[in-house]
Scaffold this motif. Structure first.
Motif, short mmCIF file in Angstrom:
data_model
loop_
_atom_site.label_atom_id
_atom_site.label_comp_id
_atom_site.label_asym_id
_atom_site.label_seq_id
_atom_site.Cartn_x
_atom_site.Cartn_y
_atom_site.Cartn_z
N THR A 156 -13.21 4.07 -2.67
CA THR A 156 -12.72 3.50 -3.70
C THR A 156 -11.05 3.24 -2.91
O THR A 156 -10.54 4.18 -3.45
CB THR A 156 -13.19 3.81 -4.56
OG1 THR A 156 -14.43 3.19 -4.96
CG2 THR A 156 -12.77 1.70 -5.65
N LEU A 157 -10.99 2.44 -2.11
CA LEU A 157 -8.77 2.19 -2.09
C LEU A 157 -8.48 0.49 -3.42
O LEU A 157 -9.56 -0.14 -3.22
CB LEU A 157 -8.88 1.63 -0.53
CG LEU A 157 -9.30 2.63 0.30
CD1 LEU A 157 -9.00 2.32 1.99
CD2 LEU A 157 -9.14 4.19 0.03
N TRP A 158 -7.66 1.33 -3.90
CA TRP A 158 -7.11 0.02 -4.31
C TRP A 158 -5.88 -0.66 -4.18
O TRP A 158 -5.34 0.59 -3.59
CB TRP A 158 -6.82 0.09 -5.76
CG TRP A 158 -8.25 1.55 -6.55
CD1 TRP A 158 -8.65 2.64 -6.84
CD2 TRP A 158 -9.73 1.03 -7.89
NE1 TRP A 158 -9.58 2.87 -7.26
CE2 TRP A 158 -10.13 1.48 -8.09
CE3 TRP A 158 -9.73 -0.67 -8.02
CZ2 TRP A 158 -11.44 1.93 -8.88
CZ3 TRP A 158 -10.44 -0.87 -8.86
CH2 TRP A 158 -11.50 0.05 -9.41
N LYS A 179 -10.34 -3.72 -4.29
CA LYS A 179 -10.54 -3.21 -4.40
C LYS A 179 -11.86 -2.72 -3.12
O LYS A 179 -12.17 -4.13 -2.98
CB LYS A 179 -11.18 -2.04 -4.98
CG LYS A 179 -12.71 -2.30 -5.93
CD LYS A 179 -12.85 -2.07 -6.78
CE LYS A 179 -14.50 -2.53 -7.05
NZ LYS A 179 -14.80 -1.64 -8.18
N VAL A 180 -11.33 -1.67 -2.11
CA VAL A 180 -12.36 -2.33 -1.31
C VAL A 180 -13.08 -0.95 -1.08
O VAL A 180 -12.39 0.43 -1.93
CB VAL A 180 -11.73 -2.18 0.03
CG1 VAL A 180 -10.98 -3.90 0.25
CG2 VAL A 180 -10.66 -1.70 0.59
N ALA A 194 -1.97 -11.03 2.24
CA ALA A 194 -3.08 -9.70 2.87
C ALA A 194 -2.80 -8.81 1.96
O ALA A 194 -1.51 -8.18 2.38
CB ALA A 194 -3.10 -9.70 4.29
N ILE A 195 -3.15 -7.43 1.91
CA ILE A 195 -2.81 -6.93 1.20
C ILE A 195 -3.09 -5.45 2.38
O ILE A 195 -4.73 -5.31 2.46
CB ILE A 195 -3.93 -6.49 -0.02
CG1 ILE A 195 -3.68 -6.68 -0.96
CG2 ILE A 195 -3.78 -5.03 -0.52
CD1 ILE A 195 -4.61 -6.94 -2.18
N SER A 196 -2.01 -4.72 2.88
CA SER A 196 -2.09 -3.04 3.50
C SER A 196 -2.08 -2.37 3.02
O SER A 196 -2.03 -1.53 3.85
CB SER A 196 -1.61 -3.62 4.36
OG SER A 196 -0.39 -4.06 3.92
N GLU A 197 -2.09 -2.12 1.87
CA GLU A 197 -1.29 -0.93 1.19
C GLU A 197 -2.12 -0.79 0.16
O GLU A 197 -2.65 -1.50 -1.10
CB GLU A 197 -0.42 -0.56 0.80
CG GLU A 197 0.81 -0.71 2.33
CD GLU A 197 2.73 -0.76 1.02
OE1 GLU A 197 2.64 -1.00 0.24
OE2 GLU A 197 3.43 -0.42 2.44
N PHE A 198 -2.85 0.75 -0.35
CA PHE A 198 -3.80 1.01 -1.08
C PHE A 198 -3.80 2.79 -2.14
O PHE A 198 -2.77 3.10 -1.06
CB PHE A 198 -5.19 1.03 -0.44
CG PHE A 198 -5.85 -0.15 -0.14
CD1 PHE A 198 -6.47 -0.61 -0.87
CD2 PHE A 198 -5.28 -1.12 1.25
CE1 PHE A 198 -6.86 -2.48 -0.99
CE2 PHE A 198 -5.84 -2.27 2.07
CZ PHE A 198 -6.64 -2.94 1.31
N TYR A 199 -3.82 2.33 -2.43
CA TYR A 199 -4.64 4.25 -3.27
C TYR A 199 -5.81 4.46 -3.72
O TYR A 199 -6.80 3.75 -3.26
CB TYR A 199 -3.76 4.15 -4.54
CG TYR A 199 -2.13 3.98 -4.78
CD1 TYR A 199 -1.72 4.80 -4.19
CD2 TYR A 199 -1.91 3.04 -5.76
CE1 TYR A 199 -0.25 5.46 -4.95
CE2 TYR A 199 -0.18 3.13 -6.17
CZ TYR A 199 0.68 3.85 -5.48
OH TYR A 199 1.95 3.92 -5.97
#
Length: 254
Positions: free
Chosen positions: A179-181, A172-173, A140-145
């Protein structure tokens, strides 16, 4: 004070008699008519206030009766919930609101069932899409730029972010128009300083326009909007081929 010599034929708005006025704004033929009109205007305003007060009183009494009523019609339920009758029927047909059909034209709704419907559906904030994204390993990815944060932190252009994201398949989402990477992936991809572009990496405006069938203004807008890197050699302007290709080249199936 000088008076006007102009005479305008008008009809008195109170008595209906014809008279000659010295101003266009004159509405009555005499002081007596003006006073009668003023009193009538005040009577109508008072009458309107009384009528509005009565309407508000009747509405308040109706609302008080609805508050104390245990059984409601569809119209009364719609009034309480600030919906239309059609909206209440939609809730009934979907099974959200419980109702009882006594006859073909008589449907009854319990006030308690309205409270049950409301209490069963408290507002819950939807989780962000970013919280359910998984990496290629299933983690799971929870941290984004955000794109802006990447540009400021690593000193790259907007098109470079999307080009590297596509080349390295950075997860990305999209959330609320942004846009969050994946933060971990971006740190790996952008941490290493990219090599300065070689001479063959640049392409002139004229070649880009010929390749993608663009006007000069269209190309200029692409460069300005996406923040593409460019350089000027003499009277010619060059941009990086990889950056413009990442924007304009159609995707290919692998």
């Amino acid at each position: 004070m000088a008076t006007s010599n102009i005479r305008i034929k008008k009809m008195c708005e109170w008595c209906g008699n014809e008279f000659e006025a010295q101003k266009c704004s004159t509405r009555y033929c005499s002081k007596r008519c003006a006073e009668h009109a003023y009193k009538e205007r005040k009577r109508q305003e008072k009458k309107k206030r009384v009528e509005n007060h009565e309407i508000e009183r009747v509405a308040a009494e109706g609302e008080n009766k609805l508050k104390d009523s245990q059984y409601l019609t569809v119209a009364e339920a719609a009034k309480i919930l600030k919906r239309t009758r059609f909206g209440i029927y939609k809730l009934i047909y979907r099974g959200v609101l419980k109702a009882y059909r006594i006859t073909g034209q008589w449907t009854v709704i319990k006030r308690a069932d309205i409270d049950v419907m409301i209490e069963a559906r408290p507002y819950e904030r939807k989780p962000k899409d970013a919280a359910i994204v998984n990496s290629e390993n299933g983690e799971a990815i929870s941290e984004f730029y955000t794109t802006k944060e990447i540009i400021e932190k690593f000193g790259v252009s907007n098109s470079c972010v999307f080009a590297q994201g596509k080349a390295h398949n950075i997860p990305k989402v999209y959330h609320r128009g942004k846009t969050l990477w994946s933060k971990a992936h971006c740190d790996r991809v952008f941490a290493a300083k990219p090599e300065p572009p070689k001479e063959d990496d640049w392409i002139s405006y004229s070649n880009v326009r010929a390749e993608y069938n663009l006007t000069h203004d269209q190309l200029h807008n692409y460069v300005k909007y996406h923040g593409l890197r460019r350089k000027k050699v003499g009277k010619y302007t060059y941009i990086l081929k990889s950056e413009i290709d990442a924007i304009l080249r159609p995707p290919t199936l692998k």
